[in-house]
Design a protein around this motif. Structure first.
Motif, PDB file in Angstrom:
ATOM      1  N   GLN A  14       0.687  -1.359   0.126  1.00 33.66           N
ATOM      2  CA  GLN A  14      -0.084   0.097   0.030  1.00 33.66           C
ATOM      3  C   GLN A  14       0.780   1.329  -0.069  1.00 33.66           C
ATOM      4  OE1 GLN A  14      -3.434   0.243  -0.143  1.00 33.66           O
ATOM      5  NE2 GLN A  14      -3.091   2.153  -0.401  1.00 33.66           N
ATOM      6  N   ARG A  15       1.748   1.354   0.775  1.00 34.45           N
ATOM      7  CA  ARG A  15       2.953   2.192   0.712  1.00 34.45           C
ATOM      8  C   ARG A  15       3.496   2.501  -0.550  1.00 34.45           C
ATOM      9  NH1 ARG A  15       7.336   1.222   4.064  1.00 34.45           N
ATOM     10  NH2 ARG A  15       7.932   3.387   3.535  1.00 34.45           N
ATOM     11  N   ILE A  16       3.947   1.551  -1.153  1.00 37.55           N
ATOM     12  CA  ILE A  16       4.421   1.672  -2.692  1.00 37.55           C
ATOM     13  C   ILE A  16       3.574   2.357  -3.525  1.00 37.55           C
ATOM     14  CG2 ILE A  16       5.222   0.307  -4.569  1.00 37.55           C
ATOM     15  CD1 ILE A  16       6.335  -1.778  -2.642  1.00 37.55           C
ATOM     16  N   GLN A  17       2.316   1.620  -3.521  1.00 34.17           N
ATOM     17  CA  GLN A  17       1.205   2.565  -4.450  1.00 34.17           C
ATOM     18  C   GLN A  17       0.839   3.959  -4.041  1.00 34.17           C
ATOM     19  OE1 GLN A  17      -1.875  -0.413  -3.166  1.00 34.17           O
ATOM     20  NE2 GLN A  17      -1.954  -1.392  -5.235  1.00 34.17           N
ATOM     21  N   ASP A  18       0.612   4.319  -2.744  1.00 32.02           N
ATOM     22  CA  ASP A  18       0.356   5.521  -2.396  1.00 32.02           C
ATOM     23  C   ASP A  18       1.469   6.651  -2.846  1.00 32.02           C
ATOM     24  OD1 ASP A  18      -1.802   4.780  -1.190  1.00 32.02           O
ATOM     25  OD2 ASP A  18      -0.932   4.831   0.852  1.00 32.02           O
ATOM     26  N   VAL A  19       2.900   6.161  -2.564  1.00 30.05           N
ATOM     27  CA  VAL A  19       4.083   6.822  -3.058  1.00 30.05           C
ATOM     28  C   VAL A  19       4.229   6.895  -4.497  1.00 30.05           C
ATOM     29  CG1 VAL A  19       6.592   7.127  -3.218  1.00 30.05           C
ATOM     30  CG2 VAL A  19       5.425   6.644  -0.906  1.00 30.05           C
ATOM     31  N   ALA A  20       3.829   6.120  -5.276  1.00 30.88           N
ATOM     32  CA  ALA A  20       4.064   5.901  -6.752  1.00 30.88           C
ATOM     33  C   ALA A  20       3.057   6.734  -7.174  1.00 30.88           C
ATOM     34  CB  ALA A  20       3.998   4.329  -7.333  1.00 30.88           C
ATOM     35  N   LEU A  21       1.835   6.650  -6.675  1.00 30.74           N
ATOM     36  CA  LEU A  21       0.587   7.366  -7.410  1.00 30.74           C
ATOM     37  C   LEU A  21       0.940   9.080  -7.006  1.00 30.74           C
ATOM     38  CD1 LEU A  21      -1.865   7.188  -8.797  1.00 30.74           C
ATOM     39  CD2 LEU A  21      -2.921   7.096  -6.739  1.00 30.74           C
ATOM     40  N   ALA A  22       1.391   9.409  -5.960  1.00 29.12           N
ATOM     41  CA  ALA A  22       1.801  10.617  -5.649  1.00 29.12           C
ATOM     42  C   ALA A  22       2.864  11.056  -6.559  1.00 29.12           C
ATOM     43  CB  ALA A  22       2.103  10.638  -4.230  1.00 29.12           C
ATOM     44  N   LEU A  23       3.875  10.601  -6.860  1.00 28.35           N
ATOM     45  CA  LEU A  23       5.037  10.888  -7.776  1.00 28.35           C
ATOM     46  C   LEU A  23       4.611  10.894  -9.286  1.00 28.35           C
ATOM     47  CD1 LEU A  23       7.984   8.906  -6.243  1.00 28.35           C
ATOM     48  CD2 LEU A  23       7.817  11.254  -6.211  1.00 28.35           C
ATOM     49  N   LYS A  40      12.000   7.517  -2.389  1.00 27.56           N
ATOM     50  CA  LYS A  40      10.994   7.936  -1.575  1.00 27.56           C
ATOM     51  C   LYS A  40      10.583   7.184  -0.395  1.00 27.56           C
ATOM     52  CE  LYS A  40       7.916  11.535  -1.321  1.00 27.56           C
ATOM     53  NZ  LYS A  40       8.410  13.059  -1.488  1.00 27.56           N
ATOM     54  N   LEU A  41      10.494   6.060  -0.681  1.00 26.46           N
ATOM     55  CA  LEU A  41      10.076   4.947   0.579  1.00 26.46           C
ATOM     56  C   LEU A  41      11.155   4.504   1.547  1.00 26.46           C
ATOM     57  CD1 LEU A  41       8.132   2.586  -1.906  1.00 26.46           C
ATOM     58  CD2 LEU A  41       7.019   3.882  -0.086  1.00 26.46           C
ATOM     59  N   ASP A  42      12.226   4.895   0.965  1.00 31.19           N
ATOM     60  CA  ASP A  42      13.408   4.640   1.769  1.00 31.19           C
ATOM     61  C   ASP A  42      13.665   2.955   1.842  1.00 31.19           C
ATOM     62  OD1 ASP A  42      15.845   5.100   3.056  1.00 31.19           O
ATOM     63  OD2 ASP A  42      14.840   5.230   4.985  1.00 31.19           O
ATOM     64  N   VAL A  43      13.435   2.490   0.687  1.00 34.88           N
ATOM     65  CA  VAL A  43      13.396   0.942   0.840  1.00 34.88           C
ATOM     66  C   VAL A  43      14.486   0.644  -0.501  1.00 34.88           C
ATOM     67  CG1 VAL A  43      11.403   0.544   1.667  1.00 34.88           C
ATOM     68  CG2 VAL A  43      11.709   0.489  -0.855  1.00 34.88           C
ATOM     69  N   THR A  44      15.227  -0.474  -0.599  1.00 38.85           N
ATOM     70  CA  THR A  44      15.977  -0.964  -1.563  1.00 38.85           C
ATOM     71  C   THR A  44      15.067  -1.062  -2.754  1.00 38.85           C
ATOM     72  OG1 THR A  44      15.912  -3.046  -1.202  1.00 38.85           O
ATOM     73  CG2 THR A  44      17.734  -1.725  -0.050  1.00 38.85           C
ATOM     74  N   LYS A  45      15.770  -1.096  -3.962  1.00 39.80           N
ATOM     75  CA  LYS A  45      14.985  -1.500  -5.164  1.00 39.80           C
ATOM     76  C   LYS A  45      14.530  -2.859  -5.258  1.00 39.80           C
ATOM     77  CE  LYS A  45      16.110   0.022  -9.395  1.00 39.80           C
ATOM     78  NZ  LYS A  45      17.121   0.509 -10.569  1.00 39.80           N
ATOM     79  N   ALA A  46      15.397  -3.880  -4.579  1.00 40.39           N
ATOM     80  CA  ALA A  46      15.213  -5.075  -4.189  1.00 40.39           C
ATOM     81  C   ALA A  46      13.741  -5.151  -3.636  1.00 40.39           C
ATOM     82  CB  ALA A  46      16.240  -5.849  -3.668  1.00 40.39           C
TER      83      ALA A  46
END
Length: 193
Positions: A14-23, A40-46
């Motif tokens: 859900q966080r990925i979806q929210d951040v991606a949609l905002a960007l 933006k999520l402060d996670v690795t690409k993996a």
């Protein structure tokens, strides 16, 4: 109820979806990279790839989650007795209005990324949904002006989200006014007036 690990996985998705949609809405779909989303999520690409392999995968998941209620509404509308009553049409618009409240970020994205939407299968599937709603609202043998009124009712609901979002006033009052106009259009088409 899921395990703690499953819940965290769902929250991350859900966080990925929210951040991606905002960007996507802010910068444009084409100009946003998976790297920017992960940063933006402060996670690795993996970690991002664990949930989604591509930007289109993210967008498709957002569409699926937010448009599922539209599919349910279309299914409900098609299951109603024929010819479709004016009360059923009003109920479709009322339920659709409620769906739009939660889908506002998606509609903002679609409005600001129309070129990208034409090239994505999510764009075509959304168009099909709008045609499905239109089929419920219009009478099959209605004059063209009444068919346009029914389609305009849907357009009024979409456009109202953008036009009135910055207008002064209570958000609930604005939503009610938009719904009132949409219902007026469908009522006029239904009664042939």
């Amino acid at each position: 109820m899921g395990t703690g690990k499953q819940q965290r996985r769902g929250d991350t998705r859900q966080r990925i979806q929210d951040v991606a949609l905002a960007l996507f809405a802010e910068q444009g779909y084409e100009k946003t990279s998976l790297r920017e989303i992960s940063e933006k999520l402060d996670v690795t690409k993996a970690a991002l790839y664990y949930h989604f392999k591509t930007k289109e995968d993210i967008l498709t998941s957002i569409f699926d989650d937010l448009t599922g209620p539209i599919d349910e509404l279309i299914e409900w509308g098609h299951a109603q007795p024929k010819p479709v009553s004016l009360e059923t049409k009003k109920e479709v618009l009322t339920r659709y209005s409620a769906i739009l409240i939660n889908a506002a970020p998606l509609f903002r994205f679609m409005q600001e990324n129309q070129a990208a939407m034409r090239d994505l299968k999510s764009g075509a599937s959304f168009k099909d949904r709008m045609l499905g709603l239109h089929e419920i609202l219009k009478d099959p043998n209605a004059p063209m002006a009444d068919q346009v009124r029914c389609f305009s009712a849907l357009f009024t609901m979409h456009a109202g989200m953008f036009v009135l979002k910055d207008a002064e006033g209570d958000p609930k009052e604005k939503r009610e006014a938009i719904l009132e106009v949409a219902v007026d259009l469908v009522t006029r088409a239904h009664t042939g007036g």
